[in-house]
Write a protein that holds these residues in place. Sequence first.
Motif, PDB file in Angstrom:
ATOM      1  N   CYS A  59      -0.781 -14.080 -18.071  1.00 57.42           N
ATOM      2  CA  CYS A  59      -0.314 -12.715 -18.276  1.00 57.42           C
ATOM      3  C   CYS A  59      -1.322 -11.753 -17.641  1.00 57.42           C
ATOM      4  CB  CYS A  59      -0.167 -12.392 -19.765  1.00 57.42           C
ATOM      5  SG  CYS A  59       1.114 -13.337 -20.629  1.00 57.42           S
ATOM      6  N   ALA A  60      -0.847 -10.581 -17.281  1.00 54.61           N
ATOM      7  CA  ALA A  60      -1.708  -9.554 -16.697  1.00 54.61           C
ATOM      8  C   ALA A  60      -1.231  -8.202 -17.191  1.00 54.61           C
ATOM      9  CB  ALA A  60      -1.668  -9.612 -15.177  1.00 54.61           C
ATOM     10  N   VAL A  61      -2.138  -7.236 -17.229  1.00 57.02           N
ATOM     11  CA  VAL A  61      -1.824  -5.886 -17.700  1.00 57.02           C
ATOM     12  C   VAL A  61      -1.991  -4.897 -16.556  1.00 57.02           C
ATOM     13  CG1 VAL A  61      -2.478  -4.052 -19.299  1.00 57.02           C
ATOM     14  CG2 VAL A  61      -2.501  -6.431 -20.069  1.00 57.02           C
ATOM     15  N   ALA A  62      -0.979  -4.037 -16.370  1.00 55.12           N
ATOM     16  CA  ALA A  62      -1.033  -2.982 -15.357  1.00 55.12           C
ATOM     17  C   ALA A  62       0.070  -1.981 -15.656  1.00 55.12           C
ATOM     18  CB  ALA A  62      -0.858  -3.562 -13.956  1.00 55.12           C
ATOM     19  N   ASP A  63      -0.058  -0.784 -15.113  1.00 55.13           N
ATOM     20  CA  ASP A  63       1.027   0.198 -15.190  1.00 55.13           C
ATOM     21  C   ASP A  63       2.050  -0.169 -14.123  1.00 55.13           C
ATOM     22  OD1 ASP A  63       2.716   2.351 -15.352  1.00 55.13           O
ATOM     23  OD2 ASP A  63       1.269   3.817 -14.589  1.00 55.13           O
ATOM     24  N   LEU A  64       3.172  -0.724 -14.551  1.00 52.39           N
ATOM     25  CA  LEU A  64       4.146  -1.264 -13.607  1.00 52.39           C
ATOM     26  C   LEU A  64       5.284  -0.309 -13.275  1.00 52.39           C
ATOM     27  CD1 LEU A  64       4.346  -4.924 -14.958  1.00 52.39           C
ATOM     28  CD2 LEU A  64       3.003  -4.044 -13.037  1.00 52.39           C
ATOM     29  N   ASN A  65       5.400   0.789 -13.984  1.00 47.55           N
ATOM     30  CA  ASN A  65       6.483   1.737 -13.702  1.00 47.55           C
ATOM     31  C   ASN A  65       6.004   3.164 -13.477  1.00 47.55           C
ATOM     32  OD1 ASN A  65       5.704   2.253 -16.305  1.00 47.55           O
ATOM     33  ND2 ASN A  65       7.743   2.068 -17.219  1.00 47.55           N
TER      34      ASN A  65
ATOM     35  N   ASN B 277       9.944 -18.705 -15.253  1.00 43.00           N
ATOM     36  CA  ASN B 277      10.361 -17.306 -15.207  1.00 43.00           C
ATOM     37  C   ASN B 277       9.188 -16.346 -15.050  1.00 43.00           C
ATOM     38  OD1 ASN B 277       9.487 -17.984 -17.781  1.00 43.00           O
ATOM     39  ND2 ASN B 277      11.139 -16.948 -18.870  1.00 43.00           N
ATOM     40  N   LEU B 278       9.527 -15.149 -14.596  1.00 43.37           N
ATOM     41  CA  LEU B 278       8.589 -14.038 -14.481  1.00 43.37           C
ATOM     42  C   LEU B 278       9.207 -12.853 -15.199  1.00 43.37           C
ATOM     43  CD1 LEU B 278       6.042 -12.641 -13.244  1.00 43.37           C
ATOM     44  CD2 LEU B 278       7.454 -12.122 -11.237  1.00 43.37           C
ATOM     45  N   LYS B 279       8.456 -12.294 -16.151  1.00 39.80           N
ATOM     46  CA  LYS B 279       8.948 -11.158 -16.923  1.00 39.80           C
ATOM     47  C   LYS B 279       7.906 -10.046 -16.933  1.00 39.80           C
ATOM     48  CE  LYS B 279      11.576 -13.884 -20.377  1.00 39.80           C
ATOM     49  NZ  LYS B 279      11.792 -14.056 -21.837  1.00 39.80           N
ATOM     50  N   TRP B 280       8.402  -8.817 -17.133  1.00 38.61           N
ATOM     51  CA  TRP B 280       7.475  -7.743 -17.453  1.00 38.61           C
ATOM     52  C   TRP B 280       7.970  -7.040 -18.699  1.00 38.61           C
ATOM     53  CZ3 TRP B 280       7.633  -2.193 -16.962  1.00 38.61           C
ATOM     54  CH2 TRP B 280       8.825  -1.681 -16.453  1.00 38.61           C
ATOM     55  N   TYR B 281       7.003  -6.567 -19.460  1.00 43.96           N
ATOM     56  CA  TYR B 281       7.280  -5.979 -20.759  1.00 43.96           C
ATOM     57  C   TYR B 281       6.853  -4.523 -20.703  1.00 43.96           C
ATOM     58  CZ  TYR B 281       7.358 -10.964 -21.710  1.00 43.96           C
ATOM     59  OH  TYR B 281       7.638 -12.313 -21.657  1.00 43.96           O
ATOM     60  N   GLU B 282       7.841  -3.642 -20.745  1.00 48.00           N
ATOM     61  CA  GLU B 282       7.623  -2.195 -20.583  1.00 48.00           C
ATOM     62  C   GLU B 282       7.102  -1.598 -21.866  1.00 48.00           C
ATOM     63  OE1 GLU B 282      10.167   1.774 -19.180  1.00 48.00           O
ATOM     64  OE2 GLU B 282      11.164  -0.176 -19.448  1.00 48.00           O
ATOM     65  N   ASN B 283       5.968  -0.942 -21.767  1.00 44.64           N
ATOM     66  CA  ASN B 283       5.337  -0.321 -22.928  1.00 44.64           C
ATOM     67  C   ASN B 283       6.099   0.940 -23.297  1.00 44.64           C
ATOM     68  OD1 ASN B 283       3.593   0.789 -24.833  1.00 44.64           O
ATOM     69  ND2 ASN B 283       1.744   0.296 -23.690  1.00 44.64           N
ATOM     70  N   LYS B 284       6.705   0.927 -24.480  1.00 41.90           N
ATOM     71  CA  LYS B 284       7.487   2.072 -24.951  1.00 41.90           C
ATOM     72  C   LYS B 284       6.771   2.846 -26.040  1.00 41.90           C
ATOM     73  CE  LYS B 284      11.188   2.324 -23.528  1.00 41.90           C
ATOM     74  NZ  LYS B 284      11.749   2.858 -22.260  1.00 41.90           N
ATOM     75  N   GLN B 285       5.479   2.595 -26.195  1.00 38.31           N
ATOM     76  CA  GLN B 285       4.704   3.213 -27.271  1.00 38.31           C
ATOM     77  C   GLN B 285       4.677   4.727 -27.128  1.00 38.31           C
ATOM     78  OE1 GLN B 285       3.569   1.559 -29.742  1.00 38.31           O
ATOM     79  NE2 GLN B 285       2.408   3.136 -30.826  1.00 38.31           N
TER      80      GLN B 285
ATOM     81  N   ASP C 197       4.275   5.263 -15.384  1.00 39.26           N
ATOM     82  CA  ASP C 197       4.291   6.231 -16.483  1.00 39.26           C
ATOM     83  C   ASP C 197       2.929   6.357 -17.155  1.00 39.26           C
ATOM     84  OD1 ASP C 197       4.063   3.903 -17.928  1.00 39.26           O
ATOM     85  OD2 ASP C 197       5.869   4.207 -19.148  1.00 39.26           O
ATOM     86  N   THR C 198       1.902   5.741 -16.586  1.00 40.84           N
ATOM     87  CA  THR C 198       0.498   5.743 -17.017  1.00 40.84           C
ATOM     88  C   THR C 198       0.233   4.850 -18.228  1.00 40.84           C
ATOM     89  OG1 THR C 198       0.527   7.636 -18.553  1.00 40.84           O
ATOM     90  CG2 THR C 198       0.263   8.132 -16.192  1.00 40.84           C
TER      91      THR C 198
ATOM     92  N   GLN D  82       0.812  -1.219   0.000  1.00 46.33           N
ATOM     93  CA  GLN D  82       0.000   0.000   0.000  1.00 46.33           C
ATOM     94  C   GLN D  82       0.848   1.272   0.000  1.00 46.33           C
ATOM     95  OE1 GLN D  82      -3.159  -0.170   2.945  1.00 46.33           O
ATOM     96  NE2 GLN D  82      -3.512  -2.345   2.590  1.00 46.33           N
ATOM     97  N   ASP D  83       1.855   1.282  -0.865  1.00 45.83           N
ATOM     98  CA  ASP D  83       2.688   2.482  -1.006  1.00 45.83           C
ATOM     99  C   ASP D  83       2.371   3.245  -2.283  1.00 45.83           C
ATOM    100  OD1 ASP D  83       3.709   0.785  -2.931  1.00 45.83           O
ATOM    101  OD2 ASP D  83       5.810   1.000  -2.314  1.00 45.83           O
ATOM    102  N   GLY D  84       1.300   2.876  -2.959  1.00 46.68           N
ATOM    103  CA  GLY D  84       0.908   3.552  -4.185  1.00 46.68           C
ATOM    104  C   GLY D  84       1.603   3.034  -5.429  1.00 46.68           C
ATOM    105  N   LYS D  85       2.443   2.016  -5.295  1.00 43.86           N
ATOM    106  CA  LYS D  85       3.162   1.451  -6.436  1.00 43.86           C
ATOM    107  C   LYS D  85       2.722   0.001  -6.643  1.00 43.86           C
ATOM    108  CE  LYS D  85       7.116   4.383  -5.355  1.00 43.86           C
ATOM    109  NZ  LYS D  85       8.542   4.435  -4.914  1.00 43.86           N
TER     110      LYS D  85
END
Length: 374
Positions: free
Chosen positions: A344-350, A366-374, A352-353, A38-41
């Motif tokens: 798989c799941a979708v969320a703002d993980l960094n 493994n566990l990976k996350w894929y950063e949206n650079k669009q 940046d909205t 519960q730190d907002g992240k």
Amino acid sequence: MVSLVLAAAFVINLSFQEHTIATDLKGGYQVVPFDVNQDGKTDLIALASGMDELAWFEGPQWTRHVMAKGLNRMINLAACAGMDEIVVAHDFNNQPKNSIGTVSVLTPPADPRQLWSVREIDRLSTSHRLRCADIGGSGRKVVVNAPLAAATATPPDYRGHIPVVYYRPGEWKRQFIGEELEGVLHGIHIFPWTGARKREPTRDEILTASFLGIHRYFYRHEGGWGIEKIASGDPAAWPQSGSSDIAVGHAQRKRFIAAIEPWHGHQVVVYTRPKADKPWVRQVIDDSLQDGHTIVTADLNGDGTDEVIAGYRGPGRSVFIYHFNGRSWYKQPLDKGGIAAAACAVADLNGDTRPDIACIGSHTTNLKWYENKQ
């Protein structure tokens, strides 16, 4: 094989940067974005069926913590917004006669980085899919439990009626929804399907994917539950019939249903409805998956149309994104050969909205996350 080749002018290429969080999650099965401390992240809870430890990774640095130990053969969890406790299904087996189906509530200590307490609340054979749902429209969630099969069912046909239930937080007593479905009930999706009537709250409904196809359970305004059949799924003979995993999306302001078919199947299917009084139309947009196991939808580039993200665990072990250009679907690899995607799941993980994607691999551990650079 279904062709997905489109003219270059219609291709939408999304850009993602791959990050590996963990490589030792034996039997990786489910990844859940949730703000654990519960730190907002946004953090990631990683459930691995081949381990007895439930781990979570604190974002955005992805520091690993152990939430609970001694949970054998975990299969699913529900972490609901506005609820401190987490619900876990464990002691699972594909053979109903060997599946205890324990459901436990995990309660956090003052410091959620320490071990959480574990309390058993139910045993329901093959408890398999746990999801949060606002069935009353009050904003307070319940936890839906959809078992894989009937307690008396035997493979490969799995004949028998499947009891779908839910639990209210605090009470944690089993409440009955229905048992109309048969065979294997592999996937559920929570969605406010009908929207709110005038002066009434919006209620979540439960979409199901089983050997009988796609159905929706809805809570009646006068009380009790109803069920409606939406589609039959794959038309092959039982037990290769029906649907396995489902999600709901929107394209050009029209709703569609995305599905993997049949159970652990090879097809990515999209259902659309030309008019409200017409049947849903089934379209196979890909038939190259092997052991398909996860499907989600999200508007990844902010154009108002949802993409479909689908992954599989068999040979090839990949995740693909499917775009709709107004006429046809186009397939783009997200991770080709690098993850046996169980979920798989979708969320703002960094922060940046932009919506990012997280996936967990079974055989690839493994566990990976894929950063949206669009």
